[in-house]
Design a protein around this motif. Structure first.
Motif, PDB file in Angstrom:
ATOM      1  N   ASN A 140     -36.614  45.658 -42.507  1.00 35.54           N
ATOM      2  CA  ASN A 140     -37.345  44.483 -42.977  1.00 35.54           C
ATOM      3  C   ASN A 140     -36.881  44.178 -44.373  1.00 35.54           C
ATOM      4  O   ASN A 140     -37.256  44.829 -45.320  1.00 35.54           O
ATOM      5  N   GLU A 141     -36.095  43.189 -44.491  1.00 35.60           N
ATOM      6  CA  GLU A 141     -35.591  42.888 -45.817  1.00 35.60           C
ATOM      7  C   GLU A 141     -36.633  42.148 -46.605  1.00 35.60           C
ATOM      8  O   GLU A 141     -36.913  40.969 -46.377  1.00 35.60           O
ATOM      9  N   SER A 142     -37.230  42.874 -47.512  1.00 38.33           N
ATOM     10  CA  SER A 142     -38.281  42.220 -48.272  1.00 38.33           C
ATOM     11  C   SER A 142     -37.719  41.431 -49.430  1.00 38.33           C
ATOM     12  O   SER A 142     -38.379  40.598 -50.020  1.00 38.33           O
ATOM     13  N   ASP A 143     -36.493  41.720 -49.727  1.00 37.88           N
ATOM     14  CA  ASP A 143     -35.950  41.120 -50.931  1.00 37.88           C
ATOM     15  C   ASP A 143     -34.807  40.175 -50.573  1.00 37.88           C
ATOM     16  O   ASP A 143     -33.769  40.609 -50.090  1.00 37.88           O
ATOM     17  N   ALA A 144     -35.036  38.920 -50.790  1.00 42.46           N
ATOM     18  CA  ALA A 144     -34.039  37.931 -50.371  1.00 42.46           C
ATOM     19  C   ALA A 144     -32.725  38.087 -51.103  1.00 42.46           C
ATOM     20  O   ALA A 144     -31.656  37.762 -50.596  1.00 42.46           O
ATOM     21  N   TRP A 145     -32.829  38.604 -52.288  1.00 46.72           N
ATOM     22  CA  TRP A 145     -31.616  38.774 -53.097  1.00 46.72           C
ATOM     23  C   TRP A 145     -30.572  39.590 -52.362  1.00 46.72           C
ATOM     24  O   TRP A 145     -29.395  39.276 -52.328  1.00 46.72           O
ATOM     25  N   PHE A 146     -31.086  40.667 -51.719  1.00 48.51           N
ATOM     26  CA  PHE A 146     -30.142  41.544 -51.032  1.00 48.51           C
ATOM     27  C   PHE A 146     -29.483  40.852 -49.869  1.00 48.51           C
ATOM     28  O   PHE A 146     -28.278  40.977 -49.645  1.00 48.51           O
ATOM     29  N   GLU A 147     -30.319  40.128 -49.147  1.00 49.36           N
ATOM     30  CA  GLU A 147     -29.753  39.451 -47.982  1.00 49.36           C
ATOM     31  C   GLU A 147     -28.675  38.477 -48.406  1.00 49.36           C
ATOM     32  O   GLU A 147     -27.581  38.428 -47.846  1.00 49.36           O
ATOM     33  N   GLU A 148     -29.028  37.703 -49.411  1.00 45.80           N
ATOM     34  CA  GLU A 148     -28.085  36.698 -49.890  1.00 45.80           C
ATOM     35  C   GLU A 148     -26.792  37.341 -50.343  1.00 45.80           C
ATOM     36  O   GLU A 148     -25.694  36.909 -49.996  1.00 45.80           O
ATOM     37  N   LYS A 149     -26.935  38.426 -51.095  1.00 47.12           N
ATOM     38  CA  LYS A 149     -25.738  39.078 -51.608  1.00 47.12           C
ATOM     39  C   LYS A 149     -24.895  39.627 -50.491  1.00 47.12           C
ATOM     40  O   LYS A 149     -23.670  39.558 -50.515  1.00 47.12           O
ATOM     41  N   GLN A 150     -25.572  40.180 -49.504  1.00 45.34           N
ATOM     42  CA  GLN A 150     -24.802  40.739 -48.405  1.00 45.34           C
ATOM     43  C   GLN A 150     -23.987  39.666 -47.714  1.00 45.34           C
ATOM     44  O   GLN A 150     -22.823  39.855 -47.382  1.00 45.34           O
ATOM     45  N   GLN A 151     -24.661  38.550 -47.491  1.00 50.91           N
ATOM     46  CA  GLN A 151     -23.971  37.449 -46.850  1.00 50.91           C
ATOM     47  C   GLN A 151     -22.771  37.024 -47.681  1.00 50.91           C
ATOM     48  O   GLN A 151     -21.666  36.816 -47.181  1.00 50.91           O
ATOM     49  N   GLN A 152     -23.020  36.923 -48.976  1.00 46.51           N
ATOM     50  CA  GLN A 152     -21.957  36.503 -49.877  1.00 46.51           C
ATOM     51  C   GLN A 152     -20.763  37.428 -49.786  1.00 46.51           C
ATOM     52  O   GLN A 152     -19.607  36.996 -49.712  1.00 46.51           O
ATOM     53  N   PHE A 153     -21.070  38.718 -49.763  1.00 42.47           N
ATOM     54  CA  PHE A 153     -19.960  39.659 -49.713  1.00 42.47           C
ATOM     55  C   PHE A 153     -19.216  39.585 -48.400  1.00 42.47           C
ATOM     56  O   PHE A 153     -18.003  39.749 -48.346  1.00 42.47           O
ATOM     57  N   GLU A 154     -19.961  39.337 -47.334  1.00 40.89           N
ATOM     58  CA  GLU A 154     -19.295  39.171 -46.049  1.00 40.89           C
ATOM     59  C   GLU A 154     -18.276  38.053 -46.117  1.00 40.89           C
ATOM     60  O   GLU A 154     -17.111  38.207 -45.737  1.00 40.89           O
ATOM     61  N   ALA A 157      -6.694  28.843 -48.393  1.00 36.93           N
ATOM     62  CA  ALA A 157      -7.605  29.978 -48.576  1.00 36.93           C
ATOM     63  C   ALA A 157      -8.209  29.955 -49.971  1.00 36.93           C
ATOM     64  O   ALA A 157      -9.398  30.215 -50.163  1.00 36.93           O
ATOM     65  N   LEU A 158      -7.366  29.638 -50.959  1.00 35.50           N
ATOM     66  CA  LEU A 158      -7.871  29.603 -52.328  1.00 35.50           C
ATOM     67  C   LEU A 158      -8.932  28.538 -52.487  1.00 35.50           C
ATOM     68  O   LEU A 158      -9.937  28.749 -53.163  1.00 35.50           O
ATOM     69  N   SER A 159      -8.711  27.386 -51.877  1.00 36.60           N
ATOM     70  CA  SER A 159      -9.716  26.336 -52.067  1.00 36.60           C
ATOM     71  C   SER A 159     -11.002  26.694 -51.351  1.00 36.60           C
ATOM     72  O   SER A 159     -12.087  26.402 -51.853  1.00 36.60           O
ATOM     73  N   SER A 160     -10.923  27.382 -50.216  1.00 37.44           N
ATOM     74  CA  SER A 160     -12.182  27.751 -49.573  1.00 37.44           C
ATOM     75  C   SER A 160     -12.880  28.837 -50.368  1.00 37.44           C
ATOM     76  O   SER A 160     -14.101  28.856 -50.480  1.00 37.44           O
ATOM     77  N   LEU A 161     -12.100  29.738 -50.986  1.00 43.43           N
ATOM     78  CA  LEU A 161     -12.693  30.741 -51.865  1.00 43.43           C
ATOM     79  C   LEU A 161     -13.389  30.052 -53.029  1.00 43.43           C
ATOM     80  O   LEU A 161     -14.480  30.417 -53.437  1.00 43.43           O
ATOM     81  N   GLY A 162     -12.702  29.053 -53.544  1.00 40.04           N
ATOM     82  CA  GLY A 162     -13.234  28.360 -54.702  1.00 40.04           C
ATOM     83  C   GLY A 162     -14.544  27.662 -54.394  1.00 40.04           C
ATOM     84  O   GLY A 162     -15.496  27.725 -55.174  1.00 40.04           O
ATOM     85  N   THR A 163     -14.613  27.023 -53.237  1.00 41.26           N
ATOM     86  CA  THR A 163     -15.852  26.319 -52.935  1.00 41.26           C
ATOM     87  C   THR A 163     -16.991  27.293 -52.727  1.00 41.26           C
ATOM     88  O   THR A 163     -18.148  26.962 -52.908  1.00 41.26           O
ATOM     89  N   GLN A 164     -16.654  28.517 -52.381  1.00 44.25           N
ATOM     90  CA  GLN A 164     -17.705  29.468 -52.118  1.00 44.25           C
ATOM     91  C   GLN A 164     -18.255  30.095 -53.383  1.00 44.25           C
ATOM     92  O   GLN A 164     -19.403  30.463 -53.459  1.00 44.25           O
ATOM     93  N   GLU A 165     -17.396  30.244 -54.363  1.00 46.24           N
ATOM     94  CA  GLU A 165     -17.808  30.918 -55.587  1.00 46.24           C
ATOM     95  C   GLU A 165     -18.808  30.089 -56.372  1.00 46.24           C
ATOM     96  O   GLU A 165     -18.789  28.877 -56.316  1.00 46.24           O
ATOM     97  N   VAL A 166     -19.633  30.790 -57.100  1.00 45.12           N
ATOM     98  CA  VAL A 166     -20.596  30.047 -57.910  1.00 45.12           C
ATOM     99  C   VAL A 166     -20.335  30.182 -59.393  1.00 45.12           C
ATOM    100  O   VAL A 166     -20.870  29.474 -60.199  1.00 45.12           O
ATOM    101  N   ASN A 167     -19.508  31.117 -59.735  1.00 43.71           N
ATOM    102  CA  ASN A 167     -19.308  31.328 -61.168  1.00 43.71           C
ATOM    103  C   ASN A 167     -18.002  30.680 -61.614  1.00 43.71           C
ATOM    104  O   ASN A 167     -17.431  29.869 -60.905  1.00 43.71           O
ATOM    105  N   GLN A 168     -17.567  31.082 -62.772  1.00 48.98           N
ATOM    106  CA  GLN A 168     -16.420  30.357 -63.322  1.00 48.98           C
ATOM    107  C   GLN A 168     -15.146  30.610 -62.560  1.00 48.98           C
ATOM    108  O   GLN A 168     -14.148  29.968 -62.815  1.00 48.98           O
TER     109      GLN A 168
END
Lengths: 509, 395
Positions: A300-314, B240-251
């Motif tokens: 049960n992911e209580s913390d949205a931050w983790f979910e979001e980050k995981q997705q991001q890393f994926e 690939a770089l442009s898709s990476l870029g659109t995904q990133e949120v920081n600088q």
């Protein structure tokens, strides 16, 4: 080697939200007083402030100086300083190291607070970047180089020994400049020790370069061709990057194992890293078990931050992989181009020879020379492409795998906590039943068990929160590192391209 | 696929500069070309209002007519233009169409664009080659007066020249074998002394030159292809770089996006470098490879004539000793002698022309190539620098 944990001082609320850290300035005055576990033994954590002891004398004072300048700082994500409550009870970090020296690893190099960085990492990052830079400059005054690969031994027992040179001004090292000889399995051994100590508490341990049976066999057998020298060079560069990344991590830097690796001239042979050893097989079995577990744990992911980050890393992982594949293709083609240009240069030279019109003949041989130089250029560019760009990408792909591993550990921790809670419940039910049945001795036993399990539940909960906090810090730090890394590398790469083009124009003149 | 190409003005061949000296009253150009499925139709126009539509096979027919004509044995016949070959790029286009699901839409569009540009380039090249062929014929004082040439230029209807069927191809192939065997025999024949040093020298030179230029041409082709591959590689990287870029949120975001743009521009530049190399260098080498082959053929014909002459001499001697049929032997020998001398003279002239043509063409192309490479290198340095400044300037 069960990790023992001393229970941190109870009695405080343990909200894991960092929103409490509004009162930034208060907090960090006290962080100066936050501690490390004493070197002698893992004791309960109510350690006096003065134990800012042996390990980190050097950087400490400077840190404090800097800290005073800023309010509202975010922590350099280093320590197990979880300042989650106004009482600022220091919580001790991980278990004592199962390794050689008894000194427990925790130190507070830069007790800075990470306020609000969870919720809005972006905004804060930008403004704090400069601070970060300076701070880094102060703390991490350690440079590591890996050089001079030498072949030692003969036949199938041969191995390559690399010289690891350290230049540092940190006082925790006995000298300011020293070097030792290490072989590849030593590096792997270091990584496995660090991983076993830190990974499951939530630290992102940089992964070591991969083993390569084919490459090493070629080297062992003694083939002196370009592919084996390339292999050795590639490995050397990878080892250097690995060590540099590891020492950049403030917690890991304090680790005695790391220090031993860097300093001592003789290191016990890390046999456990061999692929076919008992430990290796055990590792593989564990990995398989983990994979199965991952599928069955429903958290049960209580913390949205983790979910979001995981997705991001994926996502990041996928895209990096794609980019990496394309860059590899680029490297391959550039090498091909350079080979073809060399061939062409030769035939142009021959053509120039057979041409009887002297001016044309000269022009053609000049063309041949130019082409040859361009071919060299292309080759260099290919190497640059490879070493800067492509290796960076593959390093990050592996790092992200480590990050994912850390997230998985968190899940396992949660699982343990859940299990403990369930068992506690069962024990309570059993106790209730005993009450009803009125068996005094059993009741006592039941009560004991309940107490035991309650403790375990609390432990589990604390572990879980601990790991969550650590992960947050780590991820924040990782992101920053990543940003820096990518930028530097991109800039270097572009500069190399500029240089190549300049050379080309120089030659064509 | 139907493509039109205004070959008239832009199709001026850059691969072989032909000095159109002499009487330029006969000017030929290919004003238009249409590619229909398998065939390419060229619209051949002369200054003096004739305009016909010709296909590739008709060009080949014309070329063969020249080669087989005994009168032109002493001349270097301009090499026939190569068959328009769109196979390779058609295949690539098809493969692209079959689709690779991992390729994004932008990438697909870009690759398609690249392939279409390639197709167009091949098309233009083939038009240019045909035009060069005709123009050289028109410029040559002797060759232009050929009756077949007029027919080619003027006859409004289809010349109904079918392509060589298999038998004829085989025949041609066999003839080549016979020819080279013959040549080997003749040269091996003792007693066949080369009276003229000039020709001796030219012979050795041409043989060596031809092999080497063929070699160089092959390798230049390979270089060009590798370069093109490299340029194409930048497409997925940029995507690939442009898709990476659109995904990133920081600088990193802006960095990646800029990088993607940079690679896109670099790709275009690299592509241009590759195609310039192709045009200036490989095409030129290829053309002169064929030309030197034609020169070699000329020398062979001359040698053949010399051998005939020698044989006729021997036959005459024999006839004289036997004192029979002296007259026919004599006339035959006269004929051979004349032929030989005629051939030698014109061959000498032709070969010298060949040399000067070659030198000037090489010079022009190499200079242009160097200038273009320089220009591209400067351009890419510029965009790289700009991107660097932009990246460094960011916090």
């Amino acid at each position: 080697m069960a990790a023992e944990r001393e229970p941190p001082p109870l009695g405080d609320g343990k909200p894991t939200d960092f929103e409490d850290l509004e009162d930034g300035e208060d907090l960090f005055t006290s962080t100066v007083s936050t501690l490390e576990s004493s070197p002698s033994s893992p004791e309960p954590a109510s350690l006096p402030a003065e134990d800012i002891s042996a390990n980190s004398n050097g950087p400490k004072p400077t840190e404090v100086g800097l800290d005073d300048d800023r309010e509202d700082l975010f922590a350099e994500a280093t320590e197990e300083v979880s300042l989650d409550s106004p009482e600022r009870e220091p919580i001790l970090s991980s278990e004592p190291s199962p390794a050689v020296t008894p000194v427990t690893p925790t130190t507070l190099i830069a007790p800075r607070i990470e306020s609000k960085s969870m919720s809005a990492p972006v905004i804060f990052d930008r403004s704090r970047e400069e601070i970060e830079e300076e701070a880094n400059g102060d703390i991490f005054d350690i440079e590591i180089g890996v050089s001079d690969p030498e072949k030692v031994g003969d036949g199938m027992n041969a191995y390559m020994a690399y010289r690891v040179t350290t230049k540092t001004s940190l006082s925790m090292f006995s000298k300011s400049e020293f070097s030792v000889k290490r072989r590849f399995s030593d590096f792997l051994g270091l990584h496995s020790k660090l991983a076993s100590k830190y990974l499951h508490v939530g630290y992102i341990v940089p992964p070591a370069p991969e083993k390569s049976i084919v490459g090493m066999t070629k080297v062992k057998v003694g083939k002196e061709d370009s592919s084996s020298t390339e292999f050795v060079e590639k490995r050397r560069a990878a080892l250097e990057r690995y060590l540099q990344r590891t020492v950049k991590h403030p917690t890991l830097l304090q680790d005695p194992d790391l220090r031993q690796f860097l300093e001592s001239s003789e290191l016990p042979r890390a046999v456990n890293t061999q692929a076919l050893s008992g430990a290796g097989i055990l590792r593989m079995v564990n990995k398989a078990a983990d994979a199965v577990n991952k599928m069955t744990i429903k958290m049960n992911e209580s913390d949205a931050w983790f979910e979001e980050k995981q997705q991001q890393f994926e996502n990041l992982d996928q895209q990096l992989r794609k980019l990496h594949a394309s860059v590899e293709a680029l490297v391959c083609h550039r090498k091909e181009l350079s080979a073809n240009t060399a061939a062409f240069a030769k035939s142009a030279a021959m053509l120039g020879n057979s041409e009887d019109h002297t001016a044309l003949s000269r022009a053609l041989s000049q063309l041949a020379e130019v082409e040859e130089k361009i071919d060299q250029l292309h080759q260099e560019q290919a190497f640059a492409d490879f070493y800067m760009f492509s290796e960076l990408l593959s390093d990050y792909i592996r790092l992200i795998a480590a990050v994912k591993g850390v997230f998985d550990h968190r899940m396992k921790c949660w699982q343990k906590w859940e299990d403990a809670q369930i068992t506690l419940l069962k024990k309570r039910e059993a106790e209730a039943k005993m009450m009803v049945a009125n068996k005094p001795d059993k009741i006592q036993q039941a009560k004991n068990e309940i107490r035991e399990w309650e403790a375990k539940v609390q432990q589990g909960e604390r572990d879980f929160e601990q790991i969550s906090k650590t992960i947050r810090k780590e991820v924040g730090r990782f992101e920053k590192e990543r940003v820096k890394d990518f930028k530097t590398v991109i800039i270097k790469y572009l500069e190399s391209l500029v240089q190549t083009q300049q050379q080309v124009s120089h030659f064509c003149l | 696929m139907e493509t039109h190409a205004e070959a008239g003005k832009e199709g001026k061949p850059s691969c072989a500069s032909v000095d159109l000296q002499g009487d330029s009253s006969l000017q030929v150009e290919i004003s238009d070309a249409v590619s229909e499925r398998d065939k390419v139709k060229f619209t051949v126009q002369t200054k003096t209002e004739f305009s016909v539509v010709r296909q590739h096979e008709e060009f080949i027919w014309l070329h063969d007519a020249y080669v087989e004509n005994e009168e032109y044995a002493g001349l270097i016949i301009p090499p026939a233009p190569p068959r328009p070959d769109f196979e390779a790029s058609r295949e690539k286009l098809q493969k692209l169409g079959e689709g690779d699901s991992s390729v994004t839409r932008e990438e697909f569009a870009k690759m398609k664009q690249e392939l279409e540009a390639e197709y167009l380039a091949i098309f233009k090249k083939t038009v240019a080659m045909h035009e060069v062929f005709l123009q050289r014929l028109a410029a040559h004082p002797t060759l232009r007066r050929d009756h077949n040439f007029f027919v080619f230029l003027e006859y409004g209807q289809d010349l109904s020249v079918r392509g060589k069927n298999r038998k004829e191809l085989l025949g041609g192939f066999l003839r080549n074998i016979v020819k080279s065997a013959d040549e080997a025999l003749i040269t091996g024949m003792s007693g066949l002394k080369e009276v003229d040093d000039f020709f001796e020298h030219e012979r050795t030179f041409l043989l060596e030159y031809h092999t080497r230029i063929r070699d160089a041409c092959l390798r230049a082709d390979r270089v060009m292809r590798a370069h093109k591959c490299l340029a194409d590689d930048y497409i997925p990287i940029s995507a690939a770089l442009s898709s990476l870029g659109t995904q990133e949120v920081n600088q990193l975001r802006t960095s990646f996006l800029k990088l993607a743009e940079l690679f896109e521009r670099l790709r275009k530049l690299e592509g241009r470098v590759a195609s310039d190399q192709d045009l200036k260098l490989s095409d030129m080498l290829r053309y002169y490879m064929r030309d030197s082959q034609a020169a070699k053929d000329l020398l062979y014909r001359r040698l053949r004539a010399l051998a005939d002459y020698e044989n006729a001499n021997k036959a005459l001697d024999k006839a004289r000793t036997r004192n029979r049929e002296v007259r026919p032997a004599e006339s035959h020998q006269q004929l051979c002698c004349q032929r030989f001398e005629r051939l030698s003279d014109s061959a000498k002239q032709e070969l010298m022309d060949f040399k000067s043509r070659r030198v000037s063409s090489f010079r022009k192309n190499l200079i242009e190539l160097a200038e273009l490479e320089l220009k591209h290198a400067k351009a890419s340095t510029l965009i790289l620098r700009n991107t660097l400044v932009a990246l460094k300037g960011e916090p």
